[in-house]
Motif scaffolding. Structure first.
Motif, PDB file in Angstrom:
ATOM      1  N   VAL A 228       0.868  -1.335   0.033  1.00  0.00           N
ATOM      2  CA  VAL A 228      -0.065  -0.024   0.001  1.00  0.00           C
ATOM      3  C   VAL A 228       0.857   1.216  -0.084  1.00  0.00           C
ATOM      4  CG1 VAL A 228      -1.714   1.257   1.152  1.00  0.00           C
ATOM      5  CG2 VAL A 228      -1.948  -1.159   1.016  1.00  0.00           C
ATOM      6  N   ALA A 229       0.504   2.092  -0.854  1.00  0.00           N
ATOM      7  CA  ALA A 229       1.358   3.394  -1.016  1.00  0.00           C
ATOM      8  C   ALA A 229       0.451   4.647  -0.369  1.00  0.00           C
ATOM      9  CB  ALA A 229       1.597   3.712  -2.361  1.00  0.00           C
ATOM     10  N   VAL A 230       0.914   5.305   0.717  1.00  0.00           N
ATOM     11  CA  VAL A 230       0.152   6.531   1.079  1.00  0.00           C
ATOM     12  C   VAL A 230       0.746   7.679   0.407  1.00  0.00           C
ATOM     13  CG1 VAL A 230      -0.679   7.548   3.161  1.00  0.00           C
ATOM     14  CG2 VAL A 230      -0.216   5.189   3.238  1.00  0.00           C
ATOM     15  N   GLY A 231       0.239   8.116  -0.708  1.00  0.00           N
ATOM     16  CA  GLY A 231       1.015   9.386  -1.370  1.00  0.00           C
ATOM     17  C   GLY A 231       0.301   9.380  -2.488  1.00  0.00           C
ATOM     18  N   GLY A 232       1.045  10.116  -3.677  1.00  0.00           N
ATOM     19  CA  GLY A 232       0.587  10.450  -4.998  1.00  0.00           C
ATOM     20  C   GLY A 232       0.929   9.494  -5.754  1.00  0.00           C
ATOM     21  N   ASP A 233       0.668   9.693  -7.060  1.00  0.00           N
ATOM     22  CA  ASP A 233       0.962   9.137  -8.282  1.00  0.00           C
ATOM     23  C   ASP A 233       2.383   8.876  -8.535  1.00  0.00           C
ATOM     24  OD1 ASP A 233      -1.676   8.771  -8.843  1.00  0.00           O
ATOM     25  OD2 ASP A 233      -1.787  10.428 -10.285  1.00  0.00           O
ATOM     26  N   GLY A 234       3.250   9.583  -8.256  1.00  0.00           N
ATOM     27  CA  GLY A 234       4.687   9.737  -8.422  1.00  0.00           C
ATOM     28  C   GLY A 234       5.252   8.579  -7.499  1.00  0.00           C
ATOM     29  N   PHE A 235       4.776   8.836  -6.111  1.00  0.00           N
ATOM     30  CA  PHE A 235       5.262   7.569  -5.023  1.00  0.00           C
ATOM     31  C   PHE A 235       4.867   6.429  -5.530  1.00  0.00           C
ATOM     32  CE2 PHE A 235       4.782   6.058  -0.423  1.00  0.00           C
ATOM     33  CZ  PHE A 235       5.988   6.151  -0.357  1.00  0.00           C
ATOM     34  N   ALA A 312      -4.355  10.815  -9.779  1.00  0.00           N
ATOM     35  CA  ALA A 312      -5.423  10.443 -10.851  1.00  0.00           C
ATOM     36  C   ALA A 312      -5.625   9.062 -10.741  1.00  0.00           C
ATOM     37  CB  ALA A 312      -4.565  10.619 -12.203  1.00  0.00           C
ATOM     38  N   ILE A 313      -4.589   8.068 -10.311  1.00  0.00           N
ATOM     39  CA  ILE A 313      -4.880   6.779 -10.527  1.00  0.00           C
ATOM     40  C   ILE A 313      -5.903   6.296  -9.359  1.00  0.00           C
ATOM     41  CG2 ILE A 313      -3.686   4.366  -9.997  1.00  0.00           C
ATOM     42  CD1 ILE A 313      -1.083   5.749 -10.702  1.00  0.00           C
ATOM     43  N   VAL A 314      -5.979   6.834  -8.355  1.00  0.00           N
ATOM     44  CA  VAL A 314      -7.047   6.575  -7.107  1.00  0.00           C
ATOM     45  C   VAL A 314      -8.339   6.977  -7.703  1.00  0.00           C
ATOM     46  CG1 VAL A 314      -7.979   7.526  -4.974  1.00  0.00           C
ATOM     47  CG2 VAL A 314      -5.501   6.715  -5.386  1.00  0.00           C
ATOM     48  N   ILE A 315      -8.471   8.275  -8.489  1.00  0.00           N
ATOM     49  CA  ILE A 315      -9.790   8.804  -8.873  1.00  0.00           C
ATOM     50  C   ILE A 315     -10.405   7.840  -9.945  1.00  0.00           C
ATOM     51  CG2 ILE A 315     -10.890  10.438  -9.992  1.00  0.00           C
ATOM     52  CD1 ILE A 315      -8.750  12.488  -8.722  1.00  0.00           C
ATOM     53  N   CYS A 316      -9.375   7.202 -10.999  1.00  0.00           N
ATOM     54  CA  CYS A 316      -9.873   6.204 -11.954  1.00  0.00           C
ATOM     55  C   CYS A 316     -10.253   4.841 -11.448  1.00  0.00           C
ATOM     56  CB  CYS A 316      -8.553   6.165 -13.134  1.00  0.00           C
ATOM     57  SG  CYS A 316      -8.403   7.810 -13.923  1.00  0.00           S
ATOM     58  N   THR A 317      -9.826   4.463 -10.407  1.00  0.00           N
ATOM     59  CA  THR A 317      -9.924   3.094  -9.850  1.00  0.00           C
ATOM     60  C   THR A 317     -10.834   3.029  -8.735  1.00  0.00           C
ATOM     61  OG1 THR A 317      -7.925   3.245  -8.569  1.00  0.00           O
ATOM     62  CG2 THR A 317      -7.527   2.336 -11.032  1.00  0.00           C
TER      63      THR A 317
END
Length: 589
Positions: A228-235, A312-317
């Motif tokens: 699990v990544a707690v951060g943004g798309d780059g992270f 963006a990845i979270v919003i799309c998924t």
């Protein structure tokens, strides 16, 4: 509460159900309990979940724990699939104002009962994609009865094998507005309640998560159900590359013959490692250094708890940029496959030697405007997410175009909006009202993403039988962008390509040819508009493809890979269908 001899029956049934896991059985456990803020109910548990029925009439001005007024005969409940935890909370006072007279008579004089909480997941009425926490507090005067209910419900939840038990969590403390640590502290109780063990690593420097993932052996990863990544798309991109760089082995992306020849001595390497004959697709085997960790591996998933600048990845998924929603979908074990693009850089600059370097992207790869924005924004990291607006404005006013060569692998399902040379004033239209593309938006349980997904073939790069060879372009471009998913974010509510899918094996290559600044502004305004149509401009080319190549005519070029800088003068890219799986359900709307 008087049990009338039902307590021993309840205990026997609960133990039997716990031993059998009520898998494949239709047995029902039931008893009368007190539901907080409601009154006395008949509670039952079966294969579908918990259900209860009021045994006393509520006053006309009373409502249940969800704020809904009910009649005595009306039933309510919650599915097992919507329960993420249950916990025993010992005895406490029940507020008498929450009980009518018949229920009070069933309690001791001090109105103390033992209680347990059922933690559930509900959908927000205002935002259907957003999950909210729901709690149901049940009570009984007998501690063993409450503990039996906790045990039997937990036994049922244990049968939900898709739910994770152990997770490796990376927290980026400086991601987005610098609230990564706070975001994790907000959602960590959800994991604790769900009895999901988490090993938390708070990163201390750039590349920390990459190094940890790269150094982690497959045997060590087998201890976890996911990362699990707690951060943004780059992270997330950093973690993804650390994971795949040592585990995903595949032929280099396909390329047209002239591209191979331009690589000089390395052309032979590309010829040996990939199929470059147009019309036959690209083949090869995707494997890892451990045959027991083949990719894709559906039982090993990635999760993202949004704490970045765009997410963006979270919003799309998931459909929502909400940490609680993401945390709940992780502990519930939701699963959605995700395409991954493999990017091979052949040359860093025009003068450098051919040295293949492999990177991966989950959402977007962009050059020109997108590369300039990410480069400029690095100077203003202290501004937080606002740096993208500031950097974007500067780059837009600069209005630079770049000479480049692009080749796209054509497929039968390709949809293209070709640009026309010259006559901008005559051909320019903000939107074309006729001949618009039929958009099929990716949703939860998407038929396009699940169609023709043969599990036995998922260890190979995605191959399109309808490949028709290569289509080449050369010219000046304001930007070159490859959207692997829709890339929805706060600045582009419908994304770069509204109908891009999560796991169809395609990416969408968008070429923005050099044009007047006012025309480009029209394109950007359509991106920022809900239900806009940014692809319907004469200077925009859109190609749905599985692979492309790029060669800059300048000395060097900067790419944006999921928000991370990547210098590449010459590169090739291909999509691997559903290479990884995410703890997500896909957007509902």
């Amino acid at each position: 509460m008087e049990s009338n001899g039902d307590d021993s029956i309840l205990r026997d049934e609960a133990v039997a159900s716990s031993n059998a896991g009520i898998a494949g059985e239709t047995s029902v456990v039931s008893a009368n309990l007190i539901l907080d803020r409601v009154g006395e109910v008949a509670l039952a548990l079966d294969l579908d979940g918990l259900s209860w029925k009021l045994l006393e009439r509520l006053p006309s001005d009373r409502s249940d724990c969800c704020g809904v007024k009910r009649s005595p005969s009306e039933a309510a409940g919650i599915r097992l699939a919507d329960i993420y935890a249950v916990e025993f909370i010992d005895h406490a006072l029940i507020p008498e104002s929450n009980l009518s007279n018949p229920a009070r008579c069933l309690l001791r004089e001090d109105s103390q009962i033992y209680r347990f909480i059922v933690h559930g997941v509900e959908r927000s009425k205002c935002h259907p994609c957003r999950c909210i926490l729901g709690t149901y507090v049940f009570g009984h005067k007998d501690q063993q009865v409450c503990q039996m209910w906790v045990n039997v419900i937990n036994s049922c939840l244990d049968q939900e094998l898709q739910r994770p038990k152990n997770l490796l969590v990376f927290v980026h403390p400086k991601s987005g507005k610098g609230n990564g640590r706070t975001t994790w502290e907000t959602v960590s109780p959800i994991f604790s309640r769900a009895k999901v063990h988490t090993k938390v690593i708070v990163t201390e420097r750039a590349g920390h998560a990459f190094d940890v993932m790269l150094a982690t052996t497959n045997e060590e990863l087998k201890q976890y159900d996911g990362v699990v990544a707690v951060g943004g798309d780059g992270f997330f991109n950093e973690i993804l590359n650390g994971f795949l760089s040592s585990r995903h082995k595949a032929p280099y992306p396909p390329a047209p013959t002239d591209f191979v020849q331009s690589l000089g001595d390395c052309g032979d390497v590309l010829m040996r490692n990939t199929n470059i004959r147009g019309g036959e697709g690209h083949s090869g085997t995707c494997y890892t250094d451990d045959t027991q960790f083949l990719l894709p591996k559906e039982e090993f998933r990635f999760g993202i708890i949004p704490a970045g600048s765009t997410d963006a990845i979270v919003i799309c998924t998931t459909g929502a940029r909400d940490p609680v929603t993401s945390a709940l979908q992780i502990v519930m074990g939701k699963n959605v496959p995700l395409d991954i693009a493999q990017i091979v850089r052949w040359r860093t600059t025009a003068e450098s030697k051919v040295e293949p370097c492999v990177r991966y992207a989950a959402s977007f790869a962009g050059y020109g405007f997108y590369g300039d924005v990410i480069t400029e924004s690095e100077k203003y990291r202290w501004m937080g997410p606002k740096r993208y607006d500031y950097a974007g404005t500067k780059v837009f006013l600069r209005h630079r175009s770049y000479e480049a060569e692009v080749a796209v692998l054509r497929v039968n399902s390709e949809e293209t909006h070709p640009a026309e040379e010259g006559h901008w004033r005559r051909h320019f239209r903000a939107l074309r009202s006729l001949n618009k593309r039929q958009k099929v938006i990716c949703r939860a349980n998407c038929e396009i993403c699940t169609a023709n997904r043969d599990v036995s073939s998922q260890s190979k790069p995605y191959s399109h039988p309808g490949e028709m060879g290569w289509l080449s372009f050369k010219g000046r471009y304001l930007s070159v962008g490859a959207a692997i998913i829709a890339c929805r974010n706060g600045r582009a509510p419908d994304g770069l390509v509204a109908d891009a899918h999560l796991a169809d094996g395609f990416m969408h290559l968008i070429l923005i040819k050099d044009c007047p600044r006012a025309f480009y502004l029209g394109h950007l305004l359509q991106l920022a508009k809900r239900d806009g149509d940014p692809l319907n401009f004469e200077f925009v080319e859109h190609h749905k493809t599985s692979a492309f190549t790029f060669r800059s005519s300048g000395k060097s070029s900067i790419w944006n890979l999921d928000g991370e800088l990547f210098q590449a003068h010459q590169l090739s890219a291909q999509v691997f269908r559903g290479l990884i799986n995410l703890f997500a359900s896909g957007p509902l709307v």
